[in-house]
Design a protein around this motif. Sequence first.
Motif, short mmCIF file in Angstrom:
data_model
loop_
_atom_site.label_atom_id
_atom_site.label_comp_id
_atom_site.label_asym_id
_atom_site.label_seq_id
_atom_site.Cartn_x
_atom_site.Cartn_y
_atom_site.Cartn_z
N ALA A 131 0.83 -1.20 0.00
CA ALA A 131 0.00 0.00 0.00
C ALA A 131 0.87 1.25 0.00
CB ALA A 131 -0.93 0.02 1.21
N LEU A 132 0.47 2.22 -0.79
CA LEU A 132 1.03 3.57 -0.78
C LEU A 132 0.01 4.47 -0.11
CD1 LEU A 132 2.27 3.57 -4.48
CD2 LEU A 132 3.72 3.41 -2.45
N ILE A 133 0.41 5.12 0.97
CA ILE A 133 -0.52 5.92 1.77
C ILE A 133 -0.04 7.35 1.81
CG2 ILE A 133 -1.60 6.16 4.04
CD1 ILE A 133 -0.98 3.22 4.56
N PHE A 134 -0.92 8.30 1.44
CA PHE A 134 -0.48 9.69 1.52
C PHE A 134 -1.60 10.63 1.90
CE2 PHE A 134 -0.94 8.75 -3.03
CZ PHE A 134 -1.73 9.78 -3.51
N SER A 135 -1.20 11.90 2.15
CA SER A 135 -2.06 12.95 2.67
C SER A 135 -2.55 12.63 4.08
CB SER A 135 -3.26 13.21 1.74
OG SER A 135 -3.75 14.53 1.90
N LEU A 136 -1.64 12.11 4.91
CA LEU A 136 -1.99 11.77 6.28
C LEU A 136 -2.19 13.02 7.12
CD1 LEU A 136 0.50 8.84 7.01
CD2 LEU A 136 -1.96 8.67 6.56
N HIS A 137 -3.07 12.92 8.11
CA HIS A 137 -3.30 13.96 9.09
C HIS A 137 -2.89 13.44 10.47
CE1 HIS A 137 -5.87 16.43 6.30
NE2 HIS A 137 -5.92 15.25 5.70
N ASP A 138 -2.81 14.35 11.45
CA ASP A 138 -2.42 13.94 12.80
C ASP A 138 -3.26 12.77 13.28
OD1 ASP A 138 -0.50 15.86 12.95
OD2 ASP A 138 -1.59 17.20 14.29
N ASP A 139 -2.60 11.84 13.98
CA ASP A 139 -3.29 10.70 14.60
C ASP A 139 -4.04 9.84 13.58
OD1 ASP A 139 -2.43 11.62 17.13
OD2 ASP A 139 -4.16 12.96 17.26
N ASP A 140 -3.59 9.86 12.34
CA ASP A 140 -4.22 9.04 11.31
C ASP A 140 -3.94 7.57 11.59
OD1 ASP A 140 -5.28 8.10 8.77
OD2 ASP A 140 -5.01 10.16 8.10
N THR A 141 -4.97 6.73 11.50
CA THR A 141 -4.82 5.30 11.82
C THR A 141 -4.51 4.44 10.60
OG1 THR A 141 -7.21 4.95 11.60
CG2 THR A 141 -6.37 5.50 13.80
N LEU A 142 -4.44 5.04 9.42
CA LEU A 142 -4.23 4.22 8.22
C LEU A 142 -2.93 3.41 8.27
CD1 LEU A 142 -5.49 6.58 5.37
CD2 LEU A 142 -6.47 4.38 6.05
N PRO A 143 -1.78 4.00 8.66
CA PRO A 143 -0.57 3.18 8.73
C PRO A 143 -0.70 2.00 9.70
CG PRO A 143 0.00 5.51 8.74
CD PRO A 143 -1.49 5.43 8.92
N ALA A 144 -1.36 2.23 10.83
CA ALA A 144 -1.55 1.15 11.80
C ALA A 144 -2.45 0.06 11.21
CB ALA A 144 -2.15 1.69 13.09
N LEU A 145 -3.48 0.45 10.45
CA LEU A 145 -4.35 -0.54 9.80
C LEU A 145 -3.53 -1.40 8.83
CD1 LEU A 145 -7.53 1.59 8.94
CD2 LEU A 145 -7.37 -0.28 10.59
N ALA A 146 -2.65 -0.75 8.07
CA ALA A 146 -1.83 -1.49 7.11
C ALA A 146 -0.88 -2.45 7.82
CB ALA A 146 -1.05 -0.53 6.22
N ARG A 147 -0.29 -1.98 8.95
CA ARG A 147 0.61 -2.86 9.69
C ARG A 147 -0.13 -4.08 10.23
NH1 ARG A 147 3.03 2.00 11.45
NH2 ARG A 147 1.72 2.06 13.33
N ARG A 148 -1.32 -3.84 10.79
CA ARG A 148 -2.10 -4.97 11.32
C ARG A 148 -2.46 -5.95 10.22
NH1 ARG A 148 -4.60 -1.13 14.77
NH2 ARG A 148 -6.42 -0.96 13.42
N ALA A 149 -2.66 -5.43 9.01
CA ALA A 149 -3.00 -6.30 7.88
C ALA A 149 -1.78 -7.03 7.33
CB ALA A 149 -3.66 -5.47 6.77
#
Length: 344
Positions: A131-149
């Motif tokens: 996954a390529l994830i961008f335009s993150l904001h403070d406390d964004d959970t998307l990276p953690a979701l990717a790690r858990r996956a």
Amino acid sequence: MSDPSFAPRPTLEAVAARAGVSRATASRVVNGSEGVRAPLAERVKRAVDELGYVPNQAARALVTRRNDAIAVVVAEPETRFFADPFFAQQVRGISRELTLYDNQLVLLLTEGAADYERVGRYLGGGHVDGALIFSLHDDDTLPALARRAGVPTVIGGRPDWSDGDTLYVDCDNRGGARDAVRHLLNLGCRRIGHIAGPLDQTASVDRLDGFRDALPDIDPRLVAEGDFTPDGGSRAMARLLDDFPDLDGVFAASDVMASGALRLLRTRGCRVPEDVAVVGFDDIVSVAEWTDPPLTTIRQDIEEMGRMMARLLLRRIESGAAGADAPALSSIVTRTQLVVRASA
């Protein structure tokens, strides 16, 4: 009489027969495995072309454990994503790089908690290799979701954490902002304001820090927060002019916000650059060359950075397959460049 448009798809067995090899050998060549002598591999590839054979992706994934698909996850609603040309350039770069390696791009946009749950389920469902994830904001959970996956990731933009494992691609936002303000100072500007991006994003914070590097004793009221939209730039510009009628220079944290600032200045009867000089950030040609006057700005190579993100992720995926023998990977920070046009 049979319809030729409904002819059966060529099978792997047909490819093997045409190439004069076993089915197992043909399968190894089609799936990119090693251990097949070059002359045999060439015969198989020629048979694939002649027959128009297309591998069954589901069956291929069982063999290779790869989907040849990459998720592009953008932490923005559809309205922002499709309106901002920044995203179009970045996704074009990503798409072009993935195409070189025969990978598909899967676009996932997020707007609320329900979208995050949906994205988390999708990433965990084994549909994509990374996954390529961008335009993150403070406390964004998307990276953690990717790690858990368990999905390898690369972040677009410097994240606001450092764990030694996160890979990202960004430009030198702080250095570029310093260059923008120094250019205004060299033009003789003495009352310079800043239209910042949303301060829950690291790019905005870094550009504000660069502004303050060049003007360390600045009045805090000379910073007006925008939202990376033309209207946000216009509102911030109005606030700066209301508070400082003698304003003679503005650095906007994006070209899109600068375009809104130019529109507001025109409605207030301010000449650019004679009364107020304006510098943007990004060098999005479809914006910067078409403003009135054309916009002086800080260039970051947005499309190339998209390609770098995709390239770095594909390397991360390959290094995961290689295990301990894989070379170490590093995040990338690219240089910026001042592009002088008529606005400053």
